[in-house]
Design an enzyme around this catalytic site. Structure first.
Site, PDB file in Angstrom:
ATOM      1  N   GLY A   1       0.852  -1.188   0.000  1.00  0.00           N
ATOM      2  CA  GLY A   1       0.000   0.000   0.000  1.00  0.00           C
ATOM      3  C   GLY A   1       0.886   1.236   0.000  1.00  0.00           C
TER       4      GLY A   1
ATOM      5  CD  GLU B   1      -1.060  -5.913  -1.579  1.00  0.00           C
ATOM      6  OE1 GLU B   1      -0.558  -5.039  -0.867  1.00  0.00           O
ATOM      7  OE2 GLU B   1      -2.224  -6.352  -1.426  1.00  0.00           O
TER       8      GLU B   1
ATOM      9  CB  VAL C   1       2.543 -12.319   5.221  1.00  0.00           C
ATOM     10  CG1 VAL C   1       3.472 -12.709   6.366  1.00  0.00           C
ATOM     11  CG2 VAL C   1       3.338 -11.684   4.083  1.00  0.00           C
TER      12      VAL C   1
ATOM     13  N   GLY D   1      -2.303  -1.541   6.743  1.00  0.00           N
ATOM     14  CA  GLY D   1      -3.437  -0.645   6.958  1.00  0.00           C
ATOM     15  C   GLY D   1      -3.466  -0.132   8.394  1.00  0.00           C
TER      16      GLY D   1
ATOM     17  CG  HIS E   1       6.977  26.520 -23.225  1.00  0.00           C
ATOM     18  ND1 HIS E   1       6.839  25.150 -23.357  1.00  0.00           N
ATOM     19  CD2 HIS E   1       8.129  26.861 -23.866  1.00  0.00           C
ATOM     20  CE1 HIS E   1       7.864  24.688 -24.058  1.00  0.00           C
ATOM     21  NE2 HIS E   1       8.654  25.708 -24.386  1.00  0.00           N
TER      22      HIS E   1
HETATM   23  P1  NAD Z   1      -3.000   0.457   2.774  1.00  0.00           P
HETATM   24  O1  NAD Z   1      -4.403   0.121   3.034  1.00  0.00           O
HETATM   25  O2  NAD Z   1      -2.666   1.554   1.825  1.00  0.00           O
HETATM   26  O3  NAD Z   1      -2.229  -0.847   2.247  1.00  0.00           O
HETATM   27  C1  NAD Z   1      -2.180  -2.061   2.948  1.00  0.00           C
HETATM   28  C2  NAD Z   1      -1.859  -3.202   1.995  1.00  0.00           C
HETATM   29  O4  NAD Z   1      -1.549  -4.365   2.747  1.00  0.00           O
HETATM   30  C3  NAD Z   1      -3.033  -3.562   1.086  1.00  0.00           C
HETATM   31  O5  NAD Z   1      -2.627  -3.496  -0.259  1.00  0.00           O
HETATM   32  C4  NAD Z   1      -3.421  -4.966   1.538  1.00  0.00           C
HETATM   33  O6  NAD Z   1      -3.899  -5.772   0.482  1.00  0.00           O
HETATM   34  C5  NAD Z   1      -2.093  -5.496   2.091  1.00  0.00           C
HETATM   35  N1  NAD Z   1      -2.227  -6.611   3.066  1.00  0.00           N
HETATM   36  C6  NAD Z   1      -3.125  -6.729   4.072  1.00  0.00           C
HETATM   37  N2  NAD Z   1      -2.911  -7.883   4.757  1.00  0.00           N
HETATM   38  C7  NAD Z   1      -1.857  -8.512   4.175  1.00  0.00           C
HETATM   39  C8  NAD Z   1      -1.144  -9.733   4.428  1.00  0.00           C
HETATM   40  N3  NAD Z   1      -1.473 -10.569   5.425  1.00  0.00           N
HETATM   41  N4  NAD Z   1      -0.108 -10.067   3.629  1.00  0.00           N
HETATM   42  C9  NAD Z   1       0.254  -9.240   2.609  1.00  0.00           C
HETATM   43  N5  NAD Z   1      -0.376  -8.075   2.336  1.00  0.00           N
HETATM   44  C10 NAD Z   1      -1.411  -7.692   3.104  1.00  0.00           C
HETATM   45  O7  NAD Z   1      -2.363   0.733   4.220  1.00  0.00           O
HETATM   46  P2  NAD Z   1      -0.973   1.367   4.672  1.00  0.00           P
HETATM   47  O8  NAD Z   1       0.011   1.388   3.554  1.00  0.00           O
HETATM   48  O9  NAD Z   1      -0.636   0.674   5.940  1.00  0.00           O
HETATM   49  O10 NAD Z   1      -1.370   2.860   4.997  1.00  0.00           O
HETATM   50  C11 NAD Z   1      -2.336   3.163   6.012  1.00  0.00           C
HETATM   51  C12 NAD Z   1      -3.035   4.464   5.731  1.00  0.00           C
HETATM   52  O11 NAD Z   1      -2.156   5.563   5.858  1.00  0.00           O
HETATM   53  C13 NAD Z   1      -3.613   4.489   4.336  1.00  0.00           C
HETATM   54  O12 NAD Z   1      -5.010   4.577   4.452  1.00  0.00           O
HETATM   55  C14 NAD Z   1      -3.086   5.721   3.698  1.00  0.00           C
HETATM   56  O13 NAD Z   1      -4.113   6.508   3.177  1.00  0.00           O
HETATM   57  C15 NAD Z   1      -2.372   6.488   4.812  1.00  0.00           C
HETATM   58  N6  NAD Z   1      -1.090   6.953   4.250  1.00  0.00           N
HETATM   59  C16 NAD Z   1      -1.126   7.907   3.272  1.00  0.00           C
HETATM   60  C17 NAD Z   1       0.057   8.316   2.686  1.00  0.00           C
HETATM   61  C18 NAD Z   1       0.001   9.345   1.602  1.00  0.00           C
HETATM   62  O14 NAD Z   1      -1.015  10.012   1.475  1.00  0.00           O
HETATM   63  N7  NAD Z   1       1.052   9.525   0.818  1.00  0.00           N
HETATM   64  C19 NAD Z   1       1.265   7.772   3.072  1.00  0.00           C
HETATM   65  C20 NAD Z   1       1.256   6.792   4.048  1.00  0.00           C
HETATM   66  C21 NAD Z   1       0.065   6.396   4.638  1.00  0.00           C
END
Ligand code: NAD
Ligand code: FAD
Length: 475
Positions: A190, A211, A245, A278, A451
């Site tokens: 993510g 992932e 995982v 997440g 530009h």
């Molecule tokens: P995310 O929801 O973006 O991603 C989590 C990922 O983990 C998903 O793709 C999911 O399928 C995967 N996953 C879940 N269980 C798993 C498992 N057992 N094995 C393998 N993969 C698994 O969550 P995040 O990256 O933890 O971020 C959390 C929140 O923080 C997000 O909602 C995001 O909006 C926010 N955030 C935003 C920014 C930004 O705006 N640039 C940066 C960092 C975080």
């Protein structure tokens, strides 16, 4: 003795502190309670975003991107440097200074606005009373006409790979490494997994990202996701999709992560693990008996479109309520609530919340993806423009990526904008403004863009939607 306030805000993250400041600007008597403590035990305003999220991650992304560019781009400019080195301690010191300046800034903002900042724990009691517990354990009751809950979120744990704070860490732990791990396992591709995986990859870690989903960046336009995956793989991020995982073994050779994909059970051995699967809403010891505030099955405080909870004159904003967990979404909700409390007209346009992933290239979007628009059945047109056709991008040695606009055929309204490339996070602001004003591609076509700038890519993409692009052949 109880202290009387018009508004008490619980939480001073990017949702809570702007709410408190705007309420004070609206001439209300405001207190804002926050319990965030840093690793050294000191209190700090700013919540996750300023202390352990947006700001420190962007500081590390900047340092490591400069290093990466020095390695890969300088020679193209004719810049000759000796052997490049990287000092993690200096990078971390710089990050800590940036964080401190940002969080201390809030103390100054509270003072200037007339907000009473209270560091310690806040607990909502029935009858809009708030129990405040200070650092020394002393308790005080505040009575408020309105209470705003802005208690934020915390990382989700993976039961089969529990945090130990040293080798298996959350995103905060991954921002604090004092050395580059030789082999880093990231669970979750993510936003956090990609940003923090990029940080440590750029300065030498072998990074494996596991992932669970087969689809990469499922929430993004899939043309964008495909392009991003290509670049991340080229940078050496070993992204394994469909890899769920489900266990961890600790051995002499390191930490062995166990995962399952379509071909069966597999393992990968690493030195450190970042779990980034997440975040979940946070509400520990937040609600006393009889407050009337309802919580949904996933732990979010239930609110309507104006962030009213089920209890009269209790509101909730930011990560603790539905919607994307983004600092700017929380900020707008906080400001809206402060204005509604003051009797002003206010709303949040949830349809135009931009998303940015601060990798290289950057990824940014607003509105619907092409897949979402297709599902609605409404006829649409697409205009794209590659950065390799932009003179400014080429001059910046940044030809990767493209800008893409999706618009309705019937009335030309812009439905979604998706950008991957240098400064995409800055460029998307023009698209957000355009969509806020329900602009058409013709509006963008008729807007003069300086530009040479990267923003011309958006201009050309708007023209391309009607096959009128000038600087790239129309298809
Ligand atoms: P995310 O929801 O973006 O991603 C989590 C990922 O983990 C998903 O793709 C999911 O399928 C995967 N996953 C879940 N269980 C798993 C498992 N057992 N094995 C393998 N993969 C698994 O969550 P995040 O990256 O933890 O971020 C959390 C929140 O923080 C997000 O909602 C995001 O909006 C926010 N955030 C935003 C920014 C930004 O705006 N640039 C940066 C960092 C975080
Ligand atoms: P928080 O920031 O979590 O703040 C809540 C505050 O309330 C905390 O200080 C907490 O201690 C306090 N609190 C909780 N309960 C109580 C209580 N009972 N009494 C007193 N105080 C209490 N978002 C973006 O938009 N852009 C990014 O680039 C970005 N990068 C991120 C990078 C990382 C590594 C992480 C983890 C997150 C990132 N986010 C980003 C998400 C962003 O940090 C959150 O969306 C944002 O912080 C949510 O704001 P909030 O005010 O709702 O909650």
């Amino acid at each position: 003795m109880s202290d009387q306030y018009d508004v008490v805000v619980i939480g001073a993250g990017p949702a809570g502190y702007p709410c408190a400041i705007r309420a004070a600007q609206n001439k209300l008597k405001v207190a804002c309670i926050d319990e965030w403590k840093n690793l050294d035990g000191s209190y700090a305003y700013g919540g996750t975003c300023l202390n352990a999220g947006c700001i420190p991650s962007k500081a590390l992304l900047e340092s490591t991107e400069l290093f990466h560019r020095a390695q890969t781009e300088f020679s193209a400019h004719g810049i000759k440097v000796g052997e490049l080195g990287f000092d993690v301690a200096t990078m971390q010191k710089r990050k800590a200074q940036i964080v401190k300046a940002s969080t201390q800034g809030i103390t100054g903002l509270f003072k200037a606005a007339g907000v009473t900042g209270l560091q310690g724990h806040g607990r909502l009691l029935s009858g809009n009373r708030v129990e405040y517990t200070a650092a020394d354990g002393a308790k005080k009751e505040l009575v408020a006409k309105h209470v705003v809950i802005a208690s934020g979120s915390v990382p989700m744990e993976l039961k089969s790979v529990p945090f130990d704070g040293k080798t298996v860490v959350d995103s905060w732990g991954a921002l604090e490494f004092d050395a580059v791990p030789k082999r880093l396992g990231v669970i979750g591709a993510g936003v956090i997994g990609l940003e923090l995986g990029s940080v440590w990859r750029r300065i030498g870690a072998e990074v494996v990202v596991l992932e669970a989903l087969e689809q990469f960046l499922f929430m993004a336009d899939q043309q964008l996701a495909k392009e991003a995956l290509k670049h991340f793989k080229k940078q050496g991020l070993d992204i394994r999709l469909g890899a769920k995982v489900d266990g961890l073994d600790r051995g002499k050779d390191g930490l062995t992560l166990k995962y399952t994909d379509t071909s069966g059970s597999k393992t990968v051995t690493v030195d450190k693990v970042v779990v980034a699967i997440g975040r979940r809403p946070y509400g520990k010891d937040l609600l006393g008996d009889g407050t009337g505030v309802e919580i949904d099955e996933r732990g979010f405080v239930k609110v309507d479109h104006e962030c009213r909870t089920s209890a009269a004159q209790v509101w909730a904003v930011g990560d603790v309520v539905r919607g994307p967990m983004l600092a700017h979404k929380g900020k707008e909700e906080g400001v809206m609530v402060a204005d509604l409390i003051a009797g002003l007209v206010s709303e949040v346009n949830y349809k135009v919340i931009p998303s940015v992933i601060y990798t290289a290239p950057e990824i940014a979007w607003v509105g619907s993806t092409e897949e979402e628009v297709e599902k609605t059945g409404r006829p649409y047109k697409v205009g794209s423009f590659p950065f390799m056709a932009s003179g400014r991008a080429r001059a910046m040695e940044a030809p990767a990526g493209f800008a893409k606009i999706i618009a309705a055929v019937d009335d030309d309204e812009i439905l979604g904008v998706h950008i991957i490339g240098a400064m995409a996070g800055e460029l998307i602001a023009e698209a957000v403004l355009a969509m806020e004003y329900s602009a058409s591609t013709e509006d963008l076509q008729r807007t003069i863009h300086a530009h040479p700038t990267l923003s011309e890519a958006l201009h050309e993409a708007a023209l391309a939607a009607d096959k009128r692009a000038i600087d790239f052949p129309n298809r």
